[in-house]
Design a protein around this motif. Structure first.
Motif, PDB file in Angstrom:
ATOM      1  N   THR A   5       0.820  -1.215   0.000  1.00  0.00           N
ATOM      2  CA  THR A   5       0.000   0.000   0.000  1.00  0.00           C
ATOM      3  C   THR A   5       0.855   1.267   0.000  1.00  0.00           C
ATOM      4  N   LYS A   6       2.122   1.141   0.342  1.00  0.00           N
ATOM      5  CA  LYS A   6       3.023   2.298   0.313  1.00  0.00           C
ATOM      6  C   LYS A   6       3.643   2.372  -1.076  1.00  0.00           C
ATOM      7  N   ALA A  73      -0.697  -4.661  -5.432  1.00  0.00           N
ATOM      8  CA  ALA A  73      -0.305  -3.265  -5.280  1.00  0.00           C
ATOM      9  C   ALA A  73      -1.557  -2.400  -5.276  1.00  0.00           C
ATOM     10  N   VAL A  74      -1.622  -1.509  -4.308  1.00  0.00           N
ATOM     11  CA  VAL A  74      -2.748  -0.578  -4.197  1.00  0.00           C
ATOM     12  C   VAL A  74      -2.155   0.835  -4.184  1.00  0.00           C
ATOM     13  N   GLY A  78      -3.487   5.423  -8.464  1.00  0.00           N
ATOM     14  CA  GLY A  78      -3.620   4.601  -9.654  1.00  0.00           C
ATOM     15  C   GLY A  78      -4.420   3.350  -9.364  1.00  0.00           C
ATOM     16  N   PRO A  79      -4.690   2.548 -10.393  1.00  0.00           N
ATOM     17  CA  PRO A  79      -5.496   1.343 -10.213  1.00  0.00           C
ATOM     18  C   PRO A  79      -4.731   0.227  -9.486  1.00  0.00           C
ATOM     19  N   ALA A  90      10.105  -4.672   1.467  1.00  0.00           N
ATOM     20  CA  ALA A  90      10.389  -4.120   2.791  1.00  0.00           C
ATOM     21  C   ALA A  90       9.136  -3.387   3.258  1.00  0.00           C
ATOM     22  N   PRO A  91       8.488  -3.851   4.328  1.00  0.00           N
ATOM     23  CA  PRO A  91       7.218  -3.281   4.761  1.00  0.00           C
ATOM     24  C   PRO A  91       7.245  -1.779   5.044  1.00  0.00           C
ATOM     25  N   ASN A  92       8.387  -1.237   5.442  1.00  0.00           N
ATOM     26  CA  ASN A  92       8.450   0.189   5.776  1.00  0.00           C
ATOM     27  C   ASN A  92       8.898   1.068   4.613  1.00  0.00           C
ATOM     28  N   ALA A  93       9.269   0.457   3.507  1.00  0.00           N
ATOM     29  CA  ALA A  93       9.736   1.217   2.343  1.00  0.00           C
ATOM     30  C   ALA A  93       8.550   1.726   1.526  1.00  0.00           C
TER      31      ALA A  93
END
Length: 115
Positions: A5-6, A73-74, A78-79, A90-93
């Motif tokens: 989500t990032k 990917a969200v 964008g779509p 990497a969860p924080n990237a």
């Protein structure tokens, strides 16, 4: 399946991603918008065009039973789409979608600042 989500779309890549999304037609009723990685391109004479850069293009993906090598990917602008990341998540990237090759309509997806 990873959930990313990032992630955002670079302004210059947004028209291409939206165009790919608008032209998407599933091959089968249960398939969804995805991105497939094109690693190489060979012309009829066996050579690779000098301006070719690997990247992602529109693809039809069945979301049922996908392994954990797949990601959803969200993007914030964008779509949503499914793809197989070519990076270690990497969860924080923060990740960015950009243009890999305008001529071949390919997108890059990777950590922000490294595309």
């Amino acid at each position: 399946m990873l959930l990313i989500t990032k992630i955002s779309v670079a302004e210059r890549a947004r028209p291409l991603l939206l165009s790919e999304w608008a032209r998407f037609r599933p091959r089968h009723p249960d398939e969804v918008f995805g991105m497939a990685y094109t690693s190489s391109l060979t012309k009829a004479d066996g050579t690779t065009p000098l301006d070719f850069r690997p990247g992602y293009s529109r693809h039809s993906v069945n979301p049922d039973g996908l392994s954990d090598v797949w990601a959803r990917a969200v993007p914030t602008n964008g779509p949503e789409f499914l793809f197989m990341p070519k990076f270690i998540w990497a969860p924080n990237a923060h990740y960015i979608i950009d243009i890999a090759s305008e001529r071949y309509e390919l997108l890059s997806i990777g950590p922000a600042g490294q595309n």
